[in-house]
Design a protein around this motif. Structure first.
Motif, PDB file in Angstrom:
ATOM      1  N   GLY A 123      -0.846   4.718  14.052  1.00 34.77           N
ATOM      2  CA  GLY A 123      -0.979   3.495  14.843  1.00 34.77           C
ATOM      3  C   GLY A 123       0.321   3.024  15.458  1.00 34.77           C
ATOM      4  N   ASN A 124       1.327   3.919  15.545  1.00 29.16           N
ATOM      5  CA  ASN A 124       2.635   3.568  16.107  1.00 29.16           C
ATOM      6  C   ASN A 124       3.314   2.478  15.280  1.00 29.16           C
ATOM      7  OD1 ASN A 124       4.766   3.727  18.018  1.00 29.16           O
ATOM      8  ND2 ASN A 124       3.962   1.908  19.078  1.00 29.16           N
ATOM      9  N   GLY A 125       3.022   2.471  13.983  1.00 27.57           N
ATOM     10  CA  GLY A 125       3.595   1.437  13.120  1.00 27.57           C
ATOM     11  C   GLY A 125       5.061   1.624  12.823  1.00 27.57           C
ATOM     12  N   MET A 126       5.554   2.874  12.862  1.00 27.76           N
ATOM     13  CA  MET A 126       6.963   3.108  12.520  1.00 27.76           C
ATOM     14  C   MET A 126       7.906   2.405  13.492  1.00 27.76           C
ATOM     15  SD  MET A 126       6.733   7.152  11.475  1.00 27.76           S
ATOM     16  CE  MET A 126       8.455   7.280  11.027  1.00 27.76           C
TER      17      MET A 126
ATOM     18  N   LEU B   5       9.613   0.987   3.857  1.00 29.26           N
ATOM     19  CA  LEU B   5       8.509   1.549   4.633  1.00 29.26           C
ATOM     20  C   LEU B   5       8.976   2.704   5.515  1.00 29.26           C
ATOM     21  CD1 LEU B   5       6.394  -1.548   5.778  1.00 29.26           C
ATOM     22  CD2 LEU B   5       5.481   0.534   4.729  1.00 29.26           C
ATOM     23  N   LEU B   6      10.110   2.532   6.193  1.00 31.61           N
ATOM     24  CA  LEU B   6      10.602   3.577   7.086  1.00 31.61           C
ATOM     25  C   LEU B   6      10.933   4.849   6.328  1.00 31.61           C
ATOM     26  CD1 LEU B   6      12.818   1.534   9.570  1.00 31.61           C
ATOM     27  CD2 LEU B   6      10.666   2.706  10.057  1.00 31.61           C
ATOM     28  N   ARG B   7      11.499   4.704   5.110  1.00 36.52           N
ATOM     29  CA  ARG B   7      11.806   5.894   4.312  1.00 36.52           C
ATOM     30  C   ARG B   7      10.522   6.648   3.960  1.00 36.52           C
ATOM     31  NH1 ARG B   7      15.979   2.647   2.062  1.00 36.52           N
ATOM     32  NH2 ARG B   7      14.551   1.792   0.494  1.00 36.52           N
TER      33      ARG B   7
ATOM     34  N   LEU C 296       0.825  -1.210   0.000  1.00 38.20           N
ATOM     35  CA  LEU C 296       0.000   0.000   0.000  1.00 38.20           C
ATOM     36  C   LEU C 296       0.863   1.266   0.000  1.00 38.20           C
ATOM     37  CD1 LEU C 296      -2.240  -2.069   0.742  1.00 38.20           C
ATOM     38  CD2 LEU C 296      -3.178  -0.342   2.277  1.00 38.20           C
ATOM     39  N   CYS C 297       1.806   1.332   0.946  1.00 39.49           N
ATOM     40  CA  CYS C 297       2.542   2.585   1.176  1.00 39.49           C
ATOM     41  C   CYS C 297       3.683   2.817   0.191  1.00 39.49           C
ATOM     42  CB  CYS C 297       3.091   2.612   2.599  1.00 39.49           C
ATOM     43  SG  CYS C 297       1.825   2.453   3.876  1.00 39.49           S
TER      44      CYS C 297
END
Length: 407
Positions: free
Chosen positions: A356-359, A381-383, A340-341
């Motif tokens: 949602g504190n996903g990082m 994802l983190l970038r 998705l991202c």
């Protein structure tokens, strides 16, 4: 041999609980008017269900009303009946060789008797599995043809017991059903059958598909939208974790084809799977396998635009599963979020991950013993999430302590 006056066959069908199929000990009625054995319906309600298992109607109240009239009738019948007769191996063998596939009523009676015989011991089951392997394909084929739900239930119950005792090679060599059309019987049972039959049917079909006795994606049943809807309904309503797991496995097989992924999404598959994950989060042990399958299915559905649009509404549920269920579940969840991202640049999904504190969870996953492919997805994802958090004013360092699930 079981006699015609055997109470196993003459017991009035409304004496049986629609869930357990056993004679009711304490019959109680729901507000829908359907009567169940108290223990069975209480388990159903305690599992968080708010529908009537037989009619699937929403329950305005979960009050149980004792059915004293039915209980008295059951007691009168029980007092006037003798216990069911058991049969020996020789009698079972005779019954098996005289099994008629032409008379549905006679077949139902004989299969019921043989199923009871198999349930008595592992030795009996092994004996029947070996003795009946020659006619098992013909019996299985009937599951796609019969219109009588009682007969269908007897067929499927008998087959489910024996199939587990045949190894994979024996199944593939003796039970090659190819493109045999299961649509009529299976769909009828899933739509109109009681809970016990629907649970048995989905286990039956998944077992055949798993062992390549039937190609589910080339079978006409896979093209019926109603089939997909009934599988999704089982995921949401069945209190039998084995049945819901089998339904998820079938949906994963179906989702291998693009056209079936579209059918599953149209049938409300994403919302149903997300809701089931939320409910099953409260359960232990067996629930992990179901959640892994649910996330795997979402990962596959994320391959379509329609699927991604729907998954965007339940990103928070996916984020919750990171590092919480199992290593496999976490990796499937990461793949969903990455699709998705990163792959499709869904900013709404990225914002939901950050909120949602996903990082912090993704960072922990990347630093854990995940696969190289998942580690690369975590880095991507983190970038993306860091860029998104800068514009929203959220610091990616602002994360809570996360429990690490070993991979």
């Amino acid at each position: 041999m079981v006699m015609d006056d055997d109470p196993h066959f003459t017991m009035p069908p409304h004496f049986r609980c629609p869930i357990s199929l056993d004679i009711m000990k304490s019959p109680v009625s729901l507000s829908t008017g359907v009567t169940y054995d108290r223990a069975s319906i209480q388990r159903w309600l305690d599992a968080g269900n708010n529908t009537c298992p037989a009619t699937m109607q929403l329950l305005p109240t979960k009050d149980l009303t004792p059915n004293h009239t039915l209980q008295r009738l059951i007691q009168i019948w029980s007092d006037s009946s003798t216990p069911p007769q058991t049969i020996s191996i020789d009698q079972a063998n005779q019954l098996l060789h005289r099994l008629s596939l032409k008379s549905s009523s006679f077949l139902a009676q004989n299969l019921s008797s043989l199923t009871s015989f198999a349930a008595q011991s592992e030795e009996n089951t092994a004996f029947l599995a070996a003795a009946a392997s020659g006619i098992l394909p013909a019996i299985i084929s009937l599951a796609g043809e019969v219109r009588d739900l009682v007969v269908l239930e007897r067929i499927v119950s008998f087959c489910n017991i024996l199939l587990k005792h045949l190894d994979s090679e024996a199944l593939r060599s003796k039970i090659d059903l190819g493109n045999f059309d299961f649509k009529l019987g299976i769909l009828l049972g899933l739509k109109q059958g009681r809970v016990g039959l629907r649970n048995a049917l989905v286990k039956f079909l998944e077992f055949l598909a798993k062992h390549k006795c039937v190609e589910i994606n080339s079978n006409s049943i896979s093209e019926d939208d109603g089939f997909h809807r009934e599988l999704l309904k089982l995921i949401s309503t069945s209190s039998d974790s084995e049945s819901s797991g089998a339904a998820l496995s079938l949906l994963i097989r179906l989702a291998q084809l693009k056209r079936n992924r579209a059918r599953i999404v149209r049938a409300g598959g994403v919302a149903a799977v997300a809701a089931a994950m939320g409910e099953r989060e409260k359960e232990k042990e067996m629930s992990a396998a179901s959640i892994e399958k649910a996330l795997r299915l979402l990962e596959m559905l994320a391959g379509s635009k329609e699927g991604r649009n729907e998954i965007g509404n339940c990103v928070a549920e996916v984020v919750k599963k990171l590092l919480k269920v199992s290593g496999a579940a976490t990796e499937h969840a990461v793949a969903v979020l990455w699709s998705l991202c990163c792959l499709h640049g869904d900013k709404r999904a990225a914002a939901a991950v950050v909120e949602g504190n996903g990082m912090g969870k993704v960072l922990v996953v990347m630093q854990s013993g995940c696969s190289p492919a998942v580690r690369r997805m975590c880095a991507d994802l983190l970038r993306v999430l860091r860029c998104g958090s800068k514009t929203s004013g959220i610091s990616w360092y602002d994360t809570k302590t996360t429990h690490i699930m070993p991979f």
